[in-house]
Design a protein around this motif. Sequence first.
Motif, PDB file in Angstrom:
ATOM      1  N   THR A   1       0.674  -5.391  -6.830  1.00  0.00           N
ATOM      2  CA  THR A   1       1.158  -6.347  -5.248  1.00  0.00           C
ATOM      3  C   THR A   1       2.320  -5.868  -3.977  1.00  0.00           C
ATOM      4  O   THR A   1       1.824  -5.725  -3.051  1.00  0.00           O
ATOM      5  CB  THR A   1       0.593  -7.678  -5.610  1.00  0.00           C
ATOM      6  OG1 THR A   1       0.483  -7.781  -6.176  1.00  0.00           O
ATOM      7  CG2 THR A   1       0.420  -8.447  -4.099  1.00  0.00           C
ATOM      8  N   PRO A   2       3.606  -5.655  -4.757  1.00  0.00           N
ATOM      9  CA  PRO A   2       4.245  -5.909  -3.571  1.00  0.00           C
ATOM     10  C   PRO A   2       4.029  -5.008  -2.781  1.00  0.00           C
ATOM     11  O   PRO A   2       4.379  -3.705  -1.594  1.00  0.00           O
ATOM     12  CB  PRO A   2       5.472  -6.366  -4.437  1.00  0.00           C
ATOM     13  CG  PRO A   2       5.533  -6.883  -5.179  1.00  0.00           C
ATOM     14  CD  PRO A   2       4.175  -6.443  -5.584  1.00  0.00           C
ATOM     15  N   SER A   3       3.708  -3.045  -3.762  1.00  0.00           N
ATOM     16  CA  SER A   3       3.836  -1.243  -3.395  1.00  0.00           C
ATOM     17  C   SER A   3       2.719  -1.849  -2.410  1.00  0.00           C
ATOM     18  O   SER A   3       2.346  -0.696  -1.576  1.00  0.00           O
ATOM     19  CB  SER A   3       2.694  -1.341  -5.254  1.00  0.00           C
ATOM     20  OG  SER A   3       4.161  -1.841  -5.917  1.00  0.00           O
TER      21      SER A   3
ATOM     22  N   VAL B   1       1.768  -3.795  -0.612  1.00  0.00           N
ATOM     23  CA  VAL B   1       1.719  -4.110   0.934  1.00  0.00           C
ATOM     24  C   VAL B   1       2.492  -3.613   1.131  1.00  0.00           C
ATOM     25  O   VAL B   1       1.976  -3.257   2.592  1.00  0.00           O
ATOM     26  CB  VAL B   1       2.806  -5.867   0.453  1.00  0.00           C
ATOM     27  CG1 VAL B   1       3.277  -6.491   1.924  1.00  0.00           C
ATOM     28  CG2 VAL B   1       1.544  -6.942  -0.128  1.00  0.00           C
TER      29      VAL B   1
ATOM     30  N   THR C   1       7.022   0.377  -6.072  1.00  0.00           N
ATOM     31  CA  THR C   1       8.037  -0.798  -6.918  1.00  0.00           C
ATOM     32  C   THR C   1       8.773  -0.215  -7.970  1.00  0.00           C
ATOM     33  O   THR C   1       7.807   0.436  -9.042  1.00  0.00           O
ATOM     34  CB  THR C   1       7.508  -2.564  -7.348  1.00  0.00           C
ATOM     35  OG1 THR C   1       6.533  -1.756  -8.163  1.00  0.00           O
ATOM     36  CG2 THR C   1       7.811  -2.399  -5.751  1.00  0.00           C
TER      37      THR C   1
END
Length: 415
Positions: free
Chosen positions: A170-172, A174, A229
């Motif tokens: 998810t962070p990647s 975003v 990430t």
Amino acid sequence: MTSLQPVRGTRDLIGEEQRRHRQVIDTARHIASLYGFEEWSTPIFEETRVFSRTLGETSDVVTKEMYTFEDRGGDSITLRPENTASVCRALVSNGLTQSLPQKVFYAGPMFRYERPQKGRYRQFHQIGLELIGPAEPMADAEVIACGWHIQQALGIAGNVVLEINTLGDTPSRVAYRAALVAYFTAHESRLSEDSRHRLSRNPMRILDSKDEGDRRIVADAPTIAAHLTPEAATFYDTVRRHLTTLGIPFVENPRIVRGLDYYSHTAFEFVTTDLGAQGTVMGGGRYDGLIAEMGGPDTPAVGWAAGVERLAMLIAPPGAGPAPVAVIPVGDEAEAEAFRIAQTLRTAGIRTEMAYRGNLRRRMERANKIGARAAVIIGGEEAARGVAQVKNLVSGAQSEVALDALVAALQDPTA
Ligand code: ATP
Ligand code: MG
């Protein structure tokens, strides 16, 4: 009444087409079982919600392709456009979310309202796998390996290329999403209307656009690599390392995003240049968020689906099965005995045809026409003596055989 035709985009499977279709499914079912996958069958229609929320409200499937209707009770029903959502729904409704892993194989018809063309139909068929439970990258490599193995067993592995990508965690995504929005916003005026719409709702989907103008802009779009990430990068490395260990060739294609919204980490397609524009034969990836979407607990999963029609077009035509034995009564008095012989041979597992009508010559012609390997010819006199004439239609040799020795004489299909 004008003559009745199948509905546009649907097809009858008859003769060689049906044999190709069955060969694909039988082979896939067998290979999948070697990997421990068990077959599930879910209904071909579901509550519309099963697909509308989970496939992503901006996906082509949901916006343009679903067969959705209200049934007589006023419920909104959708013919399944794919089976992953149904399998996840079934996992949750059958209380199996605590019995993991679940390794699911399926085969069956899917329905999408698309413009019919070669390799693209409104009723088509998919085979697929879902490996539900494992979060490890080895699971991604294993489902890919099984898909690869199926294509090897079908004799088409040399005609397909495995393309892989990562969609990160998810962070990647975003971070990547922000980069894509910046890039596509700078080119917004040249994007298709569909893609302008996607820009605000799901910019990654633009990478998957089939519009020519969009594709030129997509060619220079940033890739996810710079936004992964460390965890997501390691995950992707591990999948690639496992594929290399197994000797499965692949190329990386940073444009693969898959059509549906629920993917993360691994995304892959097996593509061919042998089918024109309909070149993707198998597509899949990791969908860790989907089961929670269905109201279940957070459950990682990875899988793929393949188009049976597209695979069927690539394989060599399967044979029609072993040549039969033809049983030919001569005269009415031998008919009952001939019928009994045919039943005995079939019970022994020997493929057998009864010759129904005409004189001996006509019946022999018919036996040759259907490719029979042997003819069992029996008249009233032979029936009375408990024997029949067996003619090998390949060598032409003929001999008299006792009725109770017929099975043994005809058991070997090459004799
Ligand atoms: P495409 O880009 O060809 O539209 P897709 O991304 O919509 O494919 P998926 O939803 O991933 O396809 O379905 C998996 C596989 O099912 C495809 O790779 C393809 O082989 C097959 N498939 C999808 N739609 C059709 C169709 N309308 N007719 C025949 N096969 C299809
Ligand atoms: Mg499609």
